[in-house]
Write a protein that holds these residues in place. Structure first.
Motif, PDB file in Angstrom:
ATOM      1  N   GLU A 150      -5.417   9.823  12.313  1.00  0.00           N
ATOM      2  CA  GLU A 150      -5.193   9.969  10.867  1.00  0.00           C
ATOM      3  C   GLU A 150      -3.776   9.515  10.495  1.00  0.00           C
ATOM      4  OE1 GLU A 150      -5.988  14.066  10.184  1.00  0.00           O
ATOM      5  OE2 GLU A 150      -8.182  13.828  10.170  1.00  0.00           O
ATOM      6  N   ASP A 151      -2.806   9.827  11.361  1.00  0.00           N
ATOM      7  CA  ASP A 151      -1.434   9.381  11.113  1.00  0.00           C
ATOM      8  C   ASP A 151      -1.345   7.857  11.145  1.00  0.00           C
ATOM      9  OD1 ASP A 151      -0.587  11.971  10.860  1.00  0.00           O
ATOM     10  OD2 ASP A 151       0.277  12.118  12.873  1.00  0.00           O
ATOM     11  N   GLN A 152      -2.114   7.239  12.042  1.00  0.00           N
ATOM     12  CA  GLN A 152      -2.148   5.776  12.076  1.00  0.00           C
ATOM     13  C   GLN A 152      -2.611   5.216  10.734  1.00  0.00           C
ATOM     14  OE1 GLN A 152      -4.590   5.368  15.826  1.00  0.00           O
ATOM     15  NE2 GLN A 152      -3.209   3.658  16.142  1.00  0.00           N
ATOM     16  N   MET A 153      -3.653   5.808  10.193  1.00  0.00           N
ATOM     17  CA  MET A 153      -4.182   5.341   8.908  1.00  0.00           C
ATOM     18  C   MET A 153      -3.154   5.520   7.793  1.00  0.00           C
ATOM     19  SD  MET A 153      -7.053   3.987   9.412  1.00  0.00           S
ATOM     20  CE  MET A 153      -7.478   3.797   7.679  1.00  0.00           C
ATOM     21  N   VAL A 154      -2.450   6.661   7.813  1.00  0.00           N
ATOM     22  CA  VAL A 154      -1.408   6.907   6.805  1.00  0.00           C
ATOM     23  C   VAL A 154      -0.338   5.819   6.881  1.00  0.00           C
ATOM     24  CG1 VAL A 154       0.480   8.455   6.145  1.00  0.00           C
ATOM     25  CG2 VAL A 154      -1.762   9.394   6.685  1.00  0.00           C
ATOM     26  N   VAL A 155       0.069   5.479   8.102  1.00  0.00           N
ATOM     27  CA  VAL A 155       1.117   4.475   8.293  1.00  0.00           C
ATOM     28  C   VAL A 155       0.648   3.112   7.780  1.00  0.00           C
ATOM     29  CG1 VAL A 155       2.451   3.193  10.010  1.00  0.00           C
ATOM     30  CG2 VAL A 155       2.201   5.673  10.222  1.00  0.00           C
ATOM     31  N   GLU A 156      -0.568   2.735   8.135  1.00  0.00           N
ATOM     32  CA  GLU A 156      -1.055   1.410   7.741  1.00  0.00           C
ATOM     33  C   GLU A 156      -1.254   1.304   6.229  1.00  0.00           C
ATOM     34  OE1 GLU A 156      -4.277  -0.004  10.091  1.00  0.00           O
ATOM     35  OE2 GLU A 156      -3.239   0.338  11.978  1.00  0.00           O
ATOM     36  N   VAL A 157      -1.804   2.341   5.631  1.00  0.00           N
ATOM     37  CA  VAL A 157      -1.984   2.331   4.176  1.00  0.00           C
ATOM     38  C   VAL A 157      -0.621   2.276   3.482  1.00  0.00           C
ATOM     39  CG1 VAL A 157      -2.733   3.715   2.197  1.00  0.00           C
ATOM     40  CG2 VAL A 157      -4.227   3.477   4.191  1.00  0.00           C
ATOM     41  N   SER A 158       0.343   3.034   3.977  1.00  0.00           N
ATOM     42  CA  SER A 158       1.677   3.059   3.371  1.00  0.00           C
ATOM     43  C   SER A 158       2.372   1.710   3.499  1.00  0.00           C
ATOM     44  CB  SER A 158       2.535   4.149   4.026  1.00  0.00           C
ATOM     45  OG  SER A 158       1.974   5.430   3.819  1.00  0.00           O
ATOM     46  N   MET A 159       2.232   1.072   4.669  1.00  0.00           N
ATOM     47  CA  MET A 159       2.876  -0.224   4.869  1.00  0.00           C
ATOM     48  C   MET A 159       2.219  -1.295   3.996  1.00  0.00           C
ATOM     49  SD  MET A 159       3.767  -0.228   8.956  1.00  0.00           S
ATOM     50  CE  MET A 159       4.741  -1.728   8.872  1.00  0.00           C
ATOM     51  N   ARG A 180      13.133   0.957  -0.528  1.00  0.00           N
ATOM     52  CA  ARG A 180      13.893   1.198   0.707  1.00  0.00           C
ATOM     53  C   ARG A 180      13.884   2.681   1.063  1.00  0.00           C
ATOM     54  NH1 ARG A 180      19.507   1.449   2.161  1.00  0.00           N
ATOM     55  NH2 ARG A 180      19.708   0.841   4.336  1.00  0.00           N
ATOM     56  N   GLN A 181      13.974   3.537   0.074  1.00  0.00           N
ATOM     57  CA  GLN A 181      13.897   4.972   0.329  1.00  0.00           C
ATOM     58  C   GLN A 181      12.526   5.358   0.870  1.00  0.00           C
ATOM     59  OE1 GLN A 181      16.528   7.001   0.251  1.00  0.00           O
ATOM     60  NE2 GLN A 181      17.715   5.174  -0.307  1.00  0.00           N
ATOM     61  N   GLU A 182      11.483   4.737   0.336  1.00  0.00           N
ATOM     62  CA  GLU A 182      10.125   4.975   0.844  1.00  0.00           C
ATOM     63  C   GLU A 182      10.018   4.517   2.297  1.00  0.00           C
ATOM     64  OE1 GLU A 182       6.932   3.462  -1.502  1.00  0.00           O
ATOM     65  OE2 GLU A 182       7.862   4.062  -3.388  1.00  0.00           O
ATOM     66  N   CYS A 183      10.645   3.394   2.598  1.00  0.00           N
ATOM     67  CA  CYS A 183      10.626   2.861   3.961  1.00  0.00           C
ATOM     68  C   CYS A 183      11.287   3.829   4.933  1.00  0.00           C
ATOM     69  CB  CYS A 183      11.324   1.500   3.983  1.00  0.00           C
ATOM     70  SG  CYS A 183      11.368   0.703   5.596  1.00  0.00           S
ATOM     71  N   LEU A 184      12.423   4.379   4.553  1.00  0.00           N
ATOM     72  CA  LEU A 184      13.134   5.332   5.416  1.00  0.00           C
ATOM     73  C   LEU A 184      12.313   6.601   5.619  1.00  0.00           C
ATOM     74  CD1 LEU A 184      16.765   4.960   3.997  1.00  0.00           C
ATOM     75  CD2 LEU A 184      15.849   4.002   6.112  1.00  0.00           C
ATOM     76  N   SER A 185      11.632   7.066   4.575  1.00  0.00           N
ATOM     77  CA  SER A 185      10.782   8.262   4.695  1.00  0.00           C
ATOM     78  C   SER A 185       9.613   7.997   5.626  1.00  0.00           C
ATOM     79  CB  SER A 185      10.263   8.679   3.314  1.00  0.00           C
ATOM     80  OG  SER A 185      11.325   9.065   2.476  1.00  0.00           O
ATOM     81  N   LEU A 186       9.020   6.815   5.493  1.00  0.00           N
ATOM     82  CA  LEU A 186       7.907   6.464   6.368  1.00  0.00           C
ATOM     83  C   LEU A 186       8.361   6.338   7.811  1.00  0.00           C
ATOM     84  CD1 LEU A 186       4.923   5.757   6.613  1.00  0.00           C
ATOM     85  CD2 LEU A 186       5.515   3.363   6.134  1.00  0.00           C
ATOM     86  N   ARG A 187       9.565   5.842   8.018  1.00  0.00           N
ATOM     87  CA  ARG A 187      10.096   5.720   9.379  1.00  0.00           C
ATOM     88  C   ARG A 187      10.254   7.100  10.018  1.00  0.00           C
ATOM     89  NH1 ARG A 187      15.356   2.086   9.981  1.00  0.00           N
ATOM     90  NH2 ARG A 187      16.289   3.874   8.938  1.00  0.00           N
ATOM     91  N   ASP A 188      10.683   8.090   9.242  1.00  0.00           N
ATOM     92  CA  ASP A 188      10.773   9.466   9.759  1.00  0.00           C
ATOM     93  C   ASP A 188       9.384   9.997  10.118  1.00  0.00           C
ATOM     94  OD1 ASP A 188      13.504   9.460   9.419  1.00  0.00           O
ATOM     95  OD2 ASP A 188      13.458  10.469   7.475  1.00  0.00           O
ATOM     96  N   PHE A 189       8.400   9.689   9.269  1.00  0.00           N
ATOM     97  CA  PHE A 189       7.028  10.121   9.536  1.00  0.00           C
ATOM     98  C   PHE A 189       6.517   9.507  10.840  1.00  0.00           C
ATOM     99  CE2 PHE A 189       2.443   9.394   9.289  1.00  0.00           C
ATOM    100  CZ  PHE A 189       1.962  10.638   8.928  1.00  0.00           C
ATOM    101  N   VAL A 190       6.796   8.226  11.040  1.00  0.00           N
ATOM    102  CA  VAL A 190       6.351   7.528  12.256  1.00  0.00           C
ATOM    103  C   VAL A 190       7.036   8.107  13.488  1.00  0.00           C
ATOM    104  CG1 VAL A 190       6.352   5.314  13.463  1.00  0.00           C
ATOM    105  CG2 VAL A 190       5.744   5.417  11.045  1.00  0.00           C
ATOM    106  N   ARG A 191       8.319   8.454  13.362  1.00  0.00           N
ATOM    107  CA  ARG A 191       9.036   9.060  14.493  1.00  0.00           C
ATOM    108  C   ARG A 191       8.375  10.366  14.919  1.00  0.00           C
ATOM    109  NH1 ARG A 191      14.107  11.199  12.321  1.00  0.00           N
ATOM    110  NH2 ARG A 191      12.646  12.845  11.745  1.00  0.00           N
ATOM    111  N   ASP A 192       8.009  11.208  13.951  1.00  0.00           N
ATOM    112  CA  ASP A 192       7.335  12.473  14.272  1.00  0.00           C
ATOM    113  C   ASP A 192       5.963  12.224  14.884  1.00  0.00           C
ATOM    114  OD1 ASP A 192       9.510  13.799  13.241  1.00  0.00           O
ATOM    115  OD2 ASP A 192       8.618  14.145  11.275  1.00  0.00           O
TER     116      ASP A 192
END
Length: 316
Positions: A150-159, A180-192
């Motif tokens: 599910e996290d994979q899907m969130v990442v792909e949809v967000s990108m 850019r702020q959205e990108c940084l937030s998504l990067r934190d999500f991907v790290r987790d």
């Protein structure tokens, strides 16, 4: 107050270890419970590694203690000499997790003023019961694979959404900063998500499959590149005809971005677009030249963005 699964396991396994040690009439039975508390970790693999390290550590500690106590007697100075030798050797052999536990067990020899066979067996049984209960407690782990997918899907949809917005907001610096702020937030999500993927992998003893961990590592690299692209886009103010092809590339990527897409079609389009840009007449003004240079840098970064995914597909 939130009580996690690890806490529940520890609260169950430690009393069981104490009951077993007491039932076997072992000296210092409470030590078995303490060992259990210190051995339960977040994953099966890390718990197993900790358990084995503690057994090896106890063997090393017992051998060093036997030499020190035979030389200096059962005296605090002998225990100091033991620590002086045991700690550096534990670090040398990567057994640091066992320093505290093994040293506590060694104090039992000091308190008894002897290192007899029966006492050595007692300490090993305490260790075996402690690590055994910890291992048993960690046999159950919830299956997190569905959550990871599910996290994979969130990442792909967000990108996809970000790439589409990059296309829409070209030459609109104020909105690029929000992206850019959205990108940084998504990067934190991907790290987790990557941390969770590592835990999923380590909860499978005999599986060498690190696909999910590597997938999120790949997306983190892409998001780093995307962040650099957004920094440039935040300064870009080129002519509409100069950004049209870049806009089309972003739109195409937003439509086709997917886990199974190796990016070959996008790389072909990038190469074709780059070739057309190089064939264009050089700009005459300094400002136009700087804008063209930023566009070229964007193409290079965008190519890096796609090649990261292409490399991942080749290696999986």
């Amino acid at each position: 107050m939130k009580i996690g699964l690890r806490t529940v396991k520890t609260a169950v396994a430690a009393p069981v270890a104490l009951l077993l040690a007491t039932g076997l009439n072992l000296e210092s039975a409470a030590s078995a419970a303490i060992i259990t508390i210190l051995t339960v970790t977040n994953t099966k693999r890390s718990t197993a590694k900790t358990a084995l390290n503690r057994l090896f550590s106890l063997t090393l500690a017992t051998a060093i203690a036997a030499v020190c106590f035979s030389l200096l007697g059962f005296h605090p100075l002998a225990f100091g000499l033991y620590l002086l030798l045991f700690i550096p050797l534990s670090i040398r052999f990567d057994l640091t997790e066992g320093i505290a536990v093994s040293s506590v067990l060694i104090t039992h020899y000091l308190a008894a003023s002897e290192i007899s066979v029966s006492l050595i067996i007692n300490e090993y049984l305490l260790m075996i019961i402690g690590v055994g209960c910890a291992l048993t407690a960690n046999l159950y782990m919830p299956d997190t694979e569905k959550k990871i997918q599910e996290d994979q899907m969130v990442v792909e949809v967000s990108m996809k959404k970000m790439l589409s917005q990059m296309s829409t907001y070209l030459n609109q610096p104020a909105k690029e900063e929000l992206l850019r702020q959205e990108c940084l937030s998504l990067r934190d999500f991907v790290r987790d998500a990557q941390i969770q993927a590592r835990e999923y992998e380590e909860n499978h003893f005999f599986s060498g499959n690190s696909y999910y961990f590597e997938y999120f590592a790949m997306r983190r690299l892409q998001l780093n590149v995307l962040s650099d692209m957004l920094k440039i886009l935040n300064r870009l103010n080129a002519e509409s005809e100069d950004v049209q092809e870049l806009r089309e590339l972003f739109e195409f990527t937003a439509r086709t971005l997917a886990e199974e897409n190796d990016g070959s079609d996008i790389l072909t389009k990038i190469a074709e677009t780059d070739q057309r840009y190089q064939q264009k007449k050089l700009p005459e003004s300094r400002e136009a030249f700087e804008e063209r240079a930023m566009l070229f840098q964007l193409f290079q970064l965008f190519q890096d963005f796609i090649e990261i995914k292409a490399g991942f597909n080749r290696n999986k």
